[in-house]
Write a protein that holds these residues in place. Structure first.
Motif, mmCIF file in Angstrom:
data_model
loop_
_atom_site.group_PDB
_atom_site.id
_atom_site.type_symbol
_atom_site.label_atom_id
_atom_site.label_comp_id
_atom_site.label_asym_id
_atom_site.label_seq_id
_atom_site.Cartn_x
_atom_site.Cartn_y
_atom_site.Cartn_z
ATOM 1 N N GLU A 31 0.662 -1.106 -0.220
ATOM 2 C CA GLU A 31 -0.119 0.156 -0.199
ATOM 3 C C GLU A 31 0.768 1.388 0.020
ATOM 4 O O GLU A 31 0.166 2.442 0.132
ATOM 5 C CB GLU A 31 -1.066 0.139 1.196
ATOM 6 N N LYS A 32 2.020 1.206 -0.112
ATOM 7 C CA LYS A 32 3.042 2.198 -0.378
ATOM 8 C C LYS A 32 2.602 3.446 -1.096
ATOM 9 O O LYS A 32 2.648 4.550 -0.756
ATOM 10 C CB LYS A 32 4.368 1.778 -0.558
ATOM 11 N N PRO A 33 2.006 3.253 -2.321
ATOM 12 C CA PRO A 33 1.569 4.280 -3.145
ATOM 13 C C PRO A 33 0.383 5.011 -2.305
ATOM 14 O O PRO A 33 0.327 6.431 -2.390
ATOM 15 C CB PRO A 33 1.021 3.776 -4.283
ATOM 16 N N LEU A 39 0.532 10.972 2.716
ATOM 17 C CA LEU A 39 1.390 12.000 3.400
ATOM 18 C C LEU A 39 1.580 13.380 2.423
ATOM 19 O O LEU A 39 1.800 14.271 3.005
ATOM 20 C CB LEU A 39 2.756 11.204 3.373
ATOM 21 N N GLN A 40 1.525 13.125 0.915
ATOM 22 C CA GLN A 40 1.544 14.269 0.019
ATOM 23 C C GLN A 40 0.434 15.382 0.433
ATOM 24 O O GLN A 40 0.560 16.427 0.552
ATOM 25 C CB GLN A 40 1.605 13.996 -1.220
ATOM 26 N N GLN A 41 -0.856 14.632 0.773
ATOM 27 C CA GLN A 41 -1.937 15.471 1.063
ATOM 28 C C GLN A 41 -1.877 16.166 2.272
ATOM 29 O O GLN A 41 -1.925 17.451 2.322
ATOM 30 C CB GLN A 41 -3.145 14.548 0.992
ATOM 31 N N LEU A 42 -1.389 15.401 3.210
ATOM 32 C CA LEU A 42 -1.165 16.179 4.510
ATOM 33 C C LEU A 42 -0.053 17.194 4.524
ATOM 34 O O LEU A 42 -0.255 18.418 5.282
ATOM 35 C CB LEU A 42 -0.652 15.039 5.638
ATOM 36 N N PHE A 227 3.254 19.633 17.570
ATOM 37 C CA PHE A 227 4.587 18.871 18.209
ATOM 38 C C PHE A 227 5.790 19.096 17.180
ATOM 39 O O PHE A 227 6.847 18.395 17.202
ATOM 40 C CB PHE A 227 4.242 17.172 17.942
ATOM 41 N N GLY A 228 5.436 20.014 16.194
ATOM 42 C CA GLY A 228 6.568 20.413 15.574
ATOM 43 C C GLY A 228 7.115 19.187 14.316
ATOM 44 O O GLY A 228 8.160 19.085 13.793
ATOM 45 N N ALA A 229 6.001 18.393 13.885
ATOM 46 C CA ALA A 229 6.312 17.382 13.202
ATOM 47 C C ALA A 229 6.663 17.812 11.741
ATOM 48 O O ALA A 229 6.300 18.832 11.235
ATOM 49 C CB ALA A 229 5.130 16.292 13.174
ATOM 50 N N VAL A 230 7.491 16.945 11.157
ATOM 51 C CA VAL A 230 7.791 17.041 9.412
ATOM 52 C C VAL A 230 7.321 15.833 8.835
ATOM 53 O O VAL A 230 7.039 14.767 9.637
ATOM 54 C CB VAL A 230 9.190 17.319 9.578
ATOM 55 N N ALA A 231 7.452 15.874 7.419
ATOM 56 C CA ALA A 231 7.190 15.097 6.588
ATOM 57 C C ALA A 231 7.982 13.864 6.448
ATOM 58 O O ALA A 231 9.289 14.177 6.142
ATOM 59 C CB ALA A 231 6.696 15.201 5.397
ATOM 60 N N PRO A 232 7.883 12.484 6.627
ATOM 61 C CA PRO A 232 8.833 11.438 6.535
ATOM 62 C C PRO A 232 9.253 11.511 5.071
ATOM 63 O O PRO A 232 8.343 11.740 4.020
ATOM 64 C CB PRO A 232 8.180 10.321 6.838
ATOM 65 N N GLN A 233 10.370 10.935 4.891
ATOM 66 C CA GLN A 233 10.886 10.263 3.508
ATOM 67 C C GLN A 233 11.140 9.103 3.578
ATOM 68 O O GLN A 233 11.790 8.450 4.243
ATOM 69 C CB GLN A 233 12.234 11.484 3.269
ATOM 70 N N PHE A 234 10.464 8.417 2.257
ATOM 71 C CA PHE A 234 11.053 7.060 2.102
ATOM 72 C C PHE A 234 11.677 6.860 0.763
ATOM 73 O O PHE A 234 11.652 7.299 -0.070
ATOM 74 C CB PHE A 234 9.327 6.253 1.768
ATOM 75 N N LEU A 235 12.975 6.277 1.314
ATOM 76 C CA LEU A 235 13.993 6.107 0.509
ATOM 77 C C LEU A 235 14.003 4.709 -0.127
ATOM 78 O O LEU A 235 14.004 3.876 0.707
ATOM 79 C CB LEU A 235 15.423 6.903 0.821
ATOM 80 N N ASP A 236 14.777 4.545 -1.320
ATOM 81 C CA ASP A 236 14.764 3.124 -1.866
ATOM 82 C C ASP A 236 16.164 2.595 -1.353
ATOM 83 O O ASP A 236 16.888 2.317 -2.048
ATOM 84 C CB ASP A 236 14.752 3.121 -3.276
ATOM 85 N N THR A 237 16.494 2.631 -0.012
ATOM 86 C CA THR A 237 17.530 2.245 0.405
ATOM 87 C C THR A 237 17.311 1.219 1.714
ATOM 88 O O THR A 237 16.076 1.030 2.188
ATOM 89 C CB THR A 237 18.585 3.236 1.066
ATOM 90 N N LEU A 296 4.529 6.033 13.136
ATOM 91 C CA LEU A 296 3.646 7.081 12.759
ATOM 92 C C LEU A 296 3.841 7.536 11.433
ATOM 93 O O LEU A 296 2.562 7.911 10.620
ATOM 94 C CB LEU A 296 4.039 8.448 13.680
ATOM 95 N N ALA A 297 5.104 7.522 10.812
ATOM 96 C CA ALA A 297 5.102 7.535 9.338
ATOM 97 C C ALA A 297 4.244 6.499 8.416
ATOM 98 O O ALA A 297 3.401 6.813 7.502
ATOM 99 C CB ALA A 297 6.463 7.396 8.870
ATOM 100 N N HIS A 298 4.465 5.088 9.124
ATOM 101 C CA HIS A 298 3.484 4.319 8.330
ATOM 102 C C HIS A 298 2.029 4.427 8.415
ATOM 103 O O HIS A 298 1.220 3.566 7.688
ATOM 104 C CB HIS A 298 4.078 2.877 8.714
ATOM 105 N N CYS A 299 1.607 5.150 9.347
ATOM 106 C CA CYS A 299 0.323 5.345 9.537
ATOM 107 C C CYS A 299 -0.354 6.568 8.751
ATOM 108 O O CYS A 299 -1.369 6.997 8.809
ATOM 109 C CB CYS A 299 0.005 5.436 11.026
ATOM 110 N N GLY A 300 0.695 7.146 8.228
ATOM 111 C CA GLY A 300 0.484 8.629 7.323
ATOM 112 C C GLY A 300 0.113 9.681 8.292
ATOM 113 O O GLY A 300 -0.484 10.793 8.027
#
Length: 300
Positions: A31-33, A39-42, A227-237, A296-300
């Motif tokens: 469900e990554k897409p 996350l982009q919407q948020l 909470f001063g949160a920032v958007a996570p980045q999902f890298l192909d590593t 939290l990142a995986h929950c969006g």
């Protein structure tokens, strides 16, 4: 790890948004897409959230008015009993609030959700026979000629009864008959309105989904702001990195003692990783913070 603490501060306003929160779950690899889209919407909404606080306040004010009406929708679909006067009143107010939300979304050019918000103008018009929109509802005589005639006759009989020095049995019996006729005519009006409202059920149901998603999105943006949160980045590593991460739960505990959380930066590579340090040096907190932020990142 602090997940429950974060969830306790995620506070949607509507019953629909709260239900959306209760259904929160992490996205799988397949469900990554979808996750990236959320996350982009948020992230895009957070920009809107920061730039237009007055618009957010206006949206929030409208959301606080929405009540639970899904039972009414189920009753319309069941086609067993018509909606009564109270249920028609509740549906009318939901439709009015949808109109206010629809207008606000149009004015703010808010196009960040996957769902479309539909205008319920026809529903409002159906349940509001007057030119001026009001939040009240009554079974108006204009809905049916037969009802209007019965009420005119009933009013005339009441005038005659009131003019009599003594109760007139014949007039009282006639009044009772007209009252029963009025009740049946009102029931038929409710049936007709319920049948005519059935066509709008899909749009109402869609709007409920939109309200839930918008409410949930505002709640997440508010949480991120607090909470001063920032958007996570999902890298192909095969590396997991967190930079200047904070655990809000632990930070809250420390703040109560006049202390503060030291932001954590950590990098883990594929395979075994060893975390060393003295007892009570923060290893457990570091792992909890890492796990919390991943979750939290995986929950969006």
């Amino acid at each position: 790890i602090g997940f429950d603490f974060v969830m306790a501060h995620l506070t949607p306003l509507t019953c629909y948004g709260k239900e959306r929160k209760d259904a929160i779950d992490w996205y799988s690899a397949a469900e990554k897409p979808v996750l990236l889209r959320k996350l982009q919407q948020l992230q895009a909404f957070k920009i809107f959230f920061d730039k237009y606080p007055e618009d957010i306040a206006a949206l929030t004010n409208i959301l606080t008015r929405f009540k639970e009406i899904r039972g009414i929708i189920r009753q319309i679909n069941a086609q067993v009993e018509p909606l009564d006067e109270v249920e028609l009143f509740q549906l009318k107010n939901f439709a009015i609030d949808c109109q206010h939300l629809w207008q606000a979304v149009e004015d703010f050019q808010l196009t960040l959700l996957d769902h479309q918000l539909y205008s319920l103008h026809d529903t409002v018009t159906l349940l509001n026979p007057d030119d001026q929109i009001t939040r009240t509802f009554a079974i108006d005589s204009r809905y049916a000629t037969a009802l209007e005639q019965i009420r005119v006759a009933k009013t005339e009989i009441e005038h005659q009864i009131n003019a009599q020095p003594e109760p007139d049995k014949q007039l009282l019996n006639l009044h009772t008959q007209l009252t029963e006729q009025e009740r049946k005519a009102e029931y038929q009006v409710c049936q007709n309105l319920t049948d005519r409202l059935r066509i709008s059920v899909p749009e109402v149901a869609n709007n409920i989904t939109y309200i839930a998603e918008l409410d949930f999105l505002i709640a997440k943006a508010t949480l991120a702001d607090a909470f001063g949160a920032v958007a996570p980045q999902f890298l192909d590593t095969d590396t997991i990195k967190i930079q200047e991460a904070v655990n809000p739960w632990v930070n809250d505990i420390l703040n109560k003692d006049g202390k503060s959380f030291t932001p954590l930066s950590l990098s883990l590579n594929q395979g075994a990783n060893v975390l060393t340090g003295a007892n009570m040096g923060g290893k457990t907190v570091a792992l909890a913070t890492l796990t919390l932020n991943i979750l939290l990142a995986h929950c969006g």
